[in-house]
Each structure stands twice: as C-alpha cells, then as structure tokens.
Write an enzyme that holds these catalytic residues in place. Structure first.
Site, PDB file in Angstrom:
ATOM      1  N   GLN A  95       0.849  -1.205   0.000  1.00  0.00           N
ATOM      2  CA  GLN A  95       0.000   0.000   0.000  1.00  0.00           C
ATOM      3  C   GLN A  95       0.885   1.255   0.000  1.00  0.00           C
ATOM      4  OE1 GLN A  95      -2.744   0.340   3.335  1.00  0.00           O
ATOM      5  NE2 GLN A  95      -3.928   1.959   2.329  1.00  0.00           N
ATOM      6  N   HIS A 101      -8.580   1.794  -0.913  1.00  0.00           N
ATOM      7  CA  HIS A 101      -8.989   1.760  -2.323  1.00  0.00           C
ATOM      8  C   HIS A 101      -8.915   0.338  -2.833  1.00  0.00           C
ATOM      9  CE1 HIS A 101      -4.693   2.640  -2.033  1.00  0.00           C
ATOM     10  NE2 HIS A 101      -4.538   1.888  -3.117  1.00  0.00           N
TER      11      HIS A 101
HETATM   12  P1  AMP Z   1      -1.559   1.126  -3.590  1.00  0.00           P
HETATM   13  O1  AMP Z   1      -0.131   0.775  -3.931  1.00  0.00           O
HETATM   14  O2  AMP Z   1      -2.458  -0.059  -3.470  1.00  0.00           O
HETATM   15  O3  AMP Z   1      -1.637   2.052  -2.405  1.00  0.00           O
HETATM   16  O4  AMP Z   1      -2.093   1.892  -4.879  1.00  0.00           O
HETATM   17  C1  AMP Z   1      -1.992   3.260  -5.044  1.00  0.00           C
HETATM   18  C2  AMP Z   1      -2.341   3.513  -6.484  1.00  0.00           C
HETATM   19  O5  AMP Z   1      -2.721   4.852  -6.629  1.00  0.00           O
HETATM   20  C3  AMP Z   1      -1.189   3.266  -7.477  1.00  0.00           C
HETATM   21  O6  AMP Z   1      -1.619   2.327  -8.452  1.00  0.00           O
HETATM   22  C4  AMP Z   1      -0.948   4.645  -8.082  1.00  0.00           C
HETATM   23  O7  AMP Z   1      -0.620   4.571  -9.455  1.00  0.00           O
HETATM   24  C5  AMP Z   1      -2.274   5.328  -7.856  1.00  0.00           C
HETATM   25  N1  AMP Z   1      -2.220   6.773  -7.720  1.00  0.00           N
HETATM   26  C6  AMP Z   1      -1.431   7.500  -6.901  1.00  0.00           C
HETATM   27  N2  AMP Z   1      -1.737   8.814  -6.991  1.00  0.00           N
HETATM   28  C7  AMP Z   1      -2.752   8.906  -7.887  1.00  0.00           C
HETATM   29  C8  AMP Z   1      -3.504   9.996  -8.418  1.00  0.00           C
HETATM   30  N3  AMP Z   1      -3.273  11.260  -8.046  1.00  0.00           N
HETATM   31  N4  AMP Z   1      -4.476   9.717  -9.308  1.00  0.00           N
HETATM   32  C9  AMP Z   1      -4.721   8.441  -9.701  1.00  0.00           C
HETATM   33  N5  AMP Z   1      -4.042   7.371  -9.237  1.00  0.00           N
HETATM   34  C10 AMP Z   1      -3.062   7.612  -8.350  1.00  0.00           C
END
Ligand code: AMP
Ligand code: ZN
Length: 137
Positions: A95, A101
């Site tokens: 994460q 999410h």
């Molecule tokens: P996690 O590693 O499960 O916390 O996933 C976080 C996800 O959020 C990653 O796939 C990122 O590419 C995505 N992410 C981070 N910042 C943004 C943003 N501003 N808009 C859309 N996706 C994002």
C-alpha cells in the site's frame, strides 16, 4: 470523515481533477495514473478510512457490489479477457496511498503483467498449526 493531508480524500471530493468513471454519494471510481493495464481503475470511498481494518463492514460490502458492477461494464467496453481485484493494506503489503482503495485491473492477453505470488509448500502439520492459530478463540 476526511483527512486534509490525503490526496485520495481530495480526489474523491472532486477538489483534484481525475478521470472519473463513476460517482455516487459514497464512492468515486477513477482511472489510475500508473496503470498496470489499460483501464486500471480505483474505487475510492468518499470518506477517509486508511485501510480495510478501518473500513466499516457495510461499506466493505458496498465496495464489492460496486466492483462487480464496474467489472461487468469495463469488461464489456474494454473487451478485456479477465479481471483482477487487488486491495493492499499496509506498506508491507504494497500500500502506498493510505486511503482505502480497491484496484480494478482489466487483463489482456500479452499485457505483460504478473499479479501473483511465489507459492510456498507447507506440510499438512504446518497447515494444521496455522489453521489452529487463526480459528482458536
Ligand atoms: P496502492 O499501492 O495499493 O496504495 O495503490 C496506489 C495507487 O494509486 C497506485 O496504483 C498509483 O498509481 C495510484 N495513484 C497514486 N496517486 C494517484 C492519483 N493522483 N491519481 C490516480 N491514481 C493515483
Ligand atoms: Zn483520504
């Protein structure tokens, strides 16, 4: 419920623009900016919960219902061949944004992604021990 330092709170509230696929009073679904595959999206609750442990039970159910609806529509529209739901909790689990999410990841032939793990090979005794650890009162 909101955390003023949380980027997903701002995106979910519409204060930071995103490519929104769906929105209702509880959720916003956006395209991921670093997609694993074409159409990779994220379900964001509008309220701030850091992870699955904090997420209320009822909302957890709503997330899965929405994931099912999105998977159906996205599979039809994108003509993907399969679909991964991924949900990370804690840094050790990958994460990086600490606002709950659910990843919606359409899968295609030859998309070059591997979402998985190296399988272990526990003995029956080890499995029994783990089962007992988890299920004992
Ligand atoms: P996690 O590693 O499960 O916390 O996933 C976080 C996800 O959020 C990653 O796939 C990122 O590419 C995505 N992410 C981070 N910042 C943004 C943003 N501003 N808009 C859309 N996706 C994002
Ligand atoms: Zn947040």
């Amino acid at each position: 419920m909101r955390d003023d330092n949380c980027i997903f709170c701002k995106i979910a509230a519409g204060e930071i623009l995103s490519k929104t696929l769906y929105e209702d009073d509880k959720f916003r679904v956006i395209l991921d900016l670093g997609p694993a595959a074409k159409g990779h999206a994220l379900i964001l609750p509008k309220d701030h919960y850091a992870n699955l442990y904090e997420l209320p039970e009822e909302l957890a159910g709503d997330v899965m219902k929405l994931a099912k609806k999105m998977a159906k529509v996205m599979t039809e529209k994108l003509e993907c061949k399969g679909f991964n739901l991924v949900q990370n909790n804690g840094e050790i689990a990958g994460q990086t944004v600490f606002h709950f999410h659910m990843h919606l990841i359409p899968r295609y032939e030859d998309d070059g992604q591997t979402i998985g793990w190296k399988p272990g090979s526990p003995s029956q005794e080890e499995l029994e021990e783990i089962k007992n650890l988890i299920t004992r009162d």
